[in-house]
Design a protein around this motif. Structure first.
Motif, mmCIF file in Angstrom:
data_model
loop_
_atom_site.group_PDB
_atom_site.id
_atom_site.type_symbol
_atom_site.label_atom_id
_atom_site.label_comp_id
_atom_site.label_asym_id
_atom_site.label_seq_id
_atom_site.Cartn_x
_atom_site.Cartn_y
_atom_site.Cartn_z
ATOM 1 N N PRO A 20 0.844 -1.202 0.000
ATOM 2 C CA PRO A 20 0.000 0.000 0.000
ATOM 3 C C PRO A 20 0.879 1.252 0.000
ATOM 4 O O PRO A 20 1.948 1.271 0.615
ATOM 5 N N TYR A 21 0.432 2.303 -0.656
ATOM 6 C CA TYR A 21 1.165 3.564 -0.619
ATOM 7 C C TYR A 21 0.167 4.713 -0.700
ATOM 8 O O TYR A 21 -0.994 4.536 -1.065
ATOM 9 N N ILE A 22 0.627 5.909 -0.327
ATOM 10 C CA ILE A 22 -0.232 7.103 -0.325
ATOM 11 C C ILE A 22 0.388 8.172 -1.196
ATOM 12 O O ILE A 22 1.601 8.441 -1.121
ATOM 13 N N THR A 23 -0.410 8.794 -2.011
ATOM 14 C CA THR A 23 -0.002 9.968 -2.770
ATOM 15 C C THR A 23 -0.690 11.171 -2.147
ATOM 16 O O THR A 23 -1.926 11.194 -2.029
ATOM 17 N N TYR A 24 0.107 12.175 -1.760
ATOM 18 C CA TYR A 24 -0.445 13.321 -1.037
ATOM 19 C C TYR A 24 -0.738 14.466 -1.984
ATOM 20 O O TYR A 24 -0.081 14.636 -3.024
ATOM 21 N N ASP A 25 -1.698 15.280 -1.593
ATOM 22 C CA ASP A 25 -2.083 16.444 -2.397
ATOM 23 C C ASP A 25 -1.079 17.579 -2.160
ATOM 24 O O ASP A 25 -0.678 17.835 -1.009
ATOM 25 N N VAL A 26 -0.697 18.259 -3.228
ATOM 26 C CA VAL A 26 0.284 19.343 -3.099
ATOM 27 C C VAL A 26 -0.347 20.616 -2.554
ATOM 28 O O VAL A 26 0.357 21.485 -2.024
ATOM 29 N N ASP A 27 -1.679 20.751 -2.663
ATOM 30 C CA ASP A 27 -2.354 21.994 -2.244
ATOM 31 C C ASP A 27 -2.830 21.953 -0.785
ATOM 32 O O ASP A 27 -2.835 22.979 -0.115
ATOM 33 N N LEU A 28 -3.263 20.780 -0.308
ATOM 34 C CA LEU A 28 -3.798 20.684 1.053
ATOM 35 C C LEU A 28 -2.956 19.680 1.831
ATOM 36 O O LEU A 28 -3.029 18.462 1.604
ATOM 37 N N LYS A 29 -2.177 20.196 2.765
ATOM 38 C CA LYS A 29 -1.271 19.353 3.525
ATOM 39 C C LYS A 29 -2.060 18.352 4.371
ATOM 40 O O LYS A 29 -2.998 18.699 5.073
ATOM 41 N N GLY A 30 -1.651 17.072 4.305
ATOM 42 C CA GLY A 30 -2.291 16.011 5.057
ATOM 43 C C GLY A 30 -3.342 15.247 4.286
ATOM 44 O O GLY A 30 -3.734 14.142 4.668
ATOM 45 N N PHE A 31 -3.822 15.820 3.182
ATOM 46 C CA PHE A 31 -4.843 15.173 2.362
ATOM 47 C C PHE A 31 -4.178 14.298 1.314
ATOM 48 O O PHE A 31 -3.183 14.696 0.706
#
Length: 427
Positions: A20-31
């Motif tokens: 499993p891996y997560i791709t994070y949003d560049v505009d909203l930290k933590g999302f």
């Protein structure tokens, strides 16, 4: 950690990996969006509850990519992060809600920790019956904090054909929630039973007249001497095995007869007489010294007839009203009372009505409600107030005096007794 501006096109293009891996949003930290090896994708948000980097991060799943768009998930994440900045812990609150006690949990703990050890047996029996028969089947599976006033009001309304039971149910639920709030099992002051309007209860008060008392006395004397004849339903198959008509008589024991008379002569409650021990009888001072009753410690003042009944009663075991076993009190008087009630023609009269009769005779004799309340062991003045309409002797004398005075002034010729002329009356 991979980052990207999470749009539908970007998310659709993300491919599963071995882990499993997560791709994070560049505009909203933590999302971000989490991709499982199976290809399932879910929106997540990460935050630190409290202040400082020493606090461990928490990750909260917002929902599936299949059901939420990127904008919907981003807005939800923004709201969550805003609540965290205000001191909230959404994941902790979700876990707390999931683990919160249900009404059934509350009932079990309330009965075992509070009702059983702290309430009298008859009260505990009422609580158990109300909670298990009426509350648990309706709202037992709900979280206790999710039950609303509307839920309890509906439960109350559904019992409208039995107003006394409906009102007792509201009282028991209210007591349970109040206890749970004090124990910290639910938020303090959260009580869905508060201010649910109760049904009007028509108090069932039956007072025996002098003629009915005469019939009752005759039936008791007959039952303890020759016995009361019982009837047989000839339509039943077992009727042929019954005794011949001349032999169908039931004789009550002197202790049962004494119980009926003591209920009348003392105004005591049924259990106070059935559970009365000889060691609590003070014949010298004419008192029954009960260490415990519905209203706590209580002294019952005995009249001369009651003292005579006790002095003539054979002592069999520890209890005044002897039962089948010397070491245990008699459980009830249902069968002998049914026979005597039928013989005396007192349909619908309950044993508790003998207590009402005692009080009604006192009130009708002008003894005053405070005195009657003390004799009955009432702790609340309002309890004795039900007999106020019988305490009419002073009013009767007053209205007779006024009526006679007016009649004399009118020259009606119907007045008698001490009459004060209107001219001489104080103004």
């Amino acid at each position: 950690m991979p980052t990207a501006r999470l749009t539908k096109r970007v998310v659709d293009g993300l491919q599963p990996d071995d882990k499993p891996y997560i791709t994070y949003d560049v505009d909203l930290k933590g999302f971000g969006v989490r991709i499982l090896p199976s290809g399932v994708k879910s929106w997540v948000v990460e935050y630190r509850p409290g202040v400082g980097r020493g606090v461990a991060k928490k990750r909260m799943t917002i929902g599936s990519v299949a059901t939420l768009t990127a904008d919907e998930a981003r807005n939800a994440a923004r709201d969550i992060l805003a609540s965290v900045r205000l001191g909230s812990d959404p994941l902790g609150e979700r876990a707390k809600a999931r683990d919160a006690a249900t009404v059934s949990d509350l009932i079990d703990q309330f009965l075992s920790d509070h009702v059983e050890p702290k309430r009298k047996p008859k009260t505990a029996e009422l609580y158990r019956h109300v909670l298990n028969a009426y509350v648990r089947p309706v709202v037992g599976k709900r979280k206790a904090v999710d039950v609303t006033k509307a839920n309890i009001a509906k439960l109350h309304h559904d019992l409208r054909d039995r107003p006394y039971l409906a009102n007792r149910t509201i009282a028991v639920v209210g007591s349970m929630y109040s206890w749970a709030g004090k124990r910290g099992l639910i938020p303090d002051n959260y009580n869905p039973a508060n201010k649910v309007e109760k049904f009007k209860e028509d108090r069932r008060e039956r007072f025996l007249s002098v003629e009915e008392l005469e019939r009752l006395g005759a039936a008791i004397r007959e039952a303890e001497s020759v016995g009361i004849e019982w009837t047989v339903d000839e339509s039943k198959p077992t009727a042929k095995h019954a005794s011949k008509p001349g032999n169908r008589r039931v004789v009550i024991s002197p202790h049962v007869a004494a119980a009926f008379r003591l209920l009348l002569f003392t105004g005591a409650r049924l259990r106070e007489i059935l559970h009365l021990r000889w060691e609590w009888v003070d014949m010298e001072r004419g008192l029954l010294l009960l260490p415990d009753s519905k209203s706590g410690r209580k002294a019952i003042v005995l009249s001369a007839p009651a003292v005579q009944i006790l002095s003539e009663l054979p002592r069999v075991g520890d209890y005044v009203i002897a039962g089948d076993r010397a070491d245990k009190p008699r459980s009830d008087l249902k069968r002998p009372w049914a026979a005597i009630q039928r013989r005396a023609g007192l349909d619908g009269v309950r044993l508790h009505d003998l207590r009402h009769t005692y009080a009604s005779v006192g009130a009708g004799s002008g003894l005053g409600l405070p005195v009657i309340g003390k004799l009955l062991g009432h702790t609340q003045v309002s309890t004795t107030q039900r007999y106020a309409h019988l305490d009419n002797d002073p009013l009767k004398r007053a209205t007779d005096t006024i009526g006679a005075t007016i009649a004399t002034a009118l020259g009606d010729g119907t007045a008698s007794g001490n009459v004060v002329g209107l001219k001489n009356a104080k103004r």
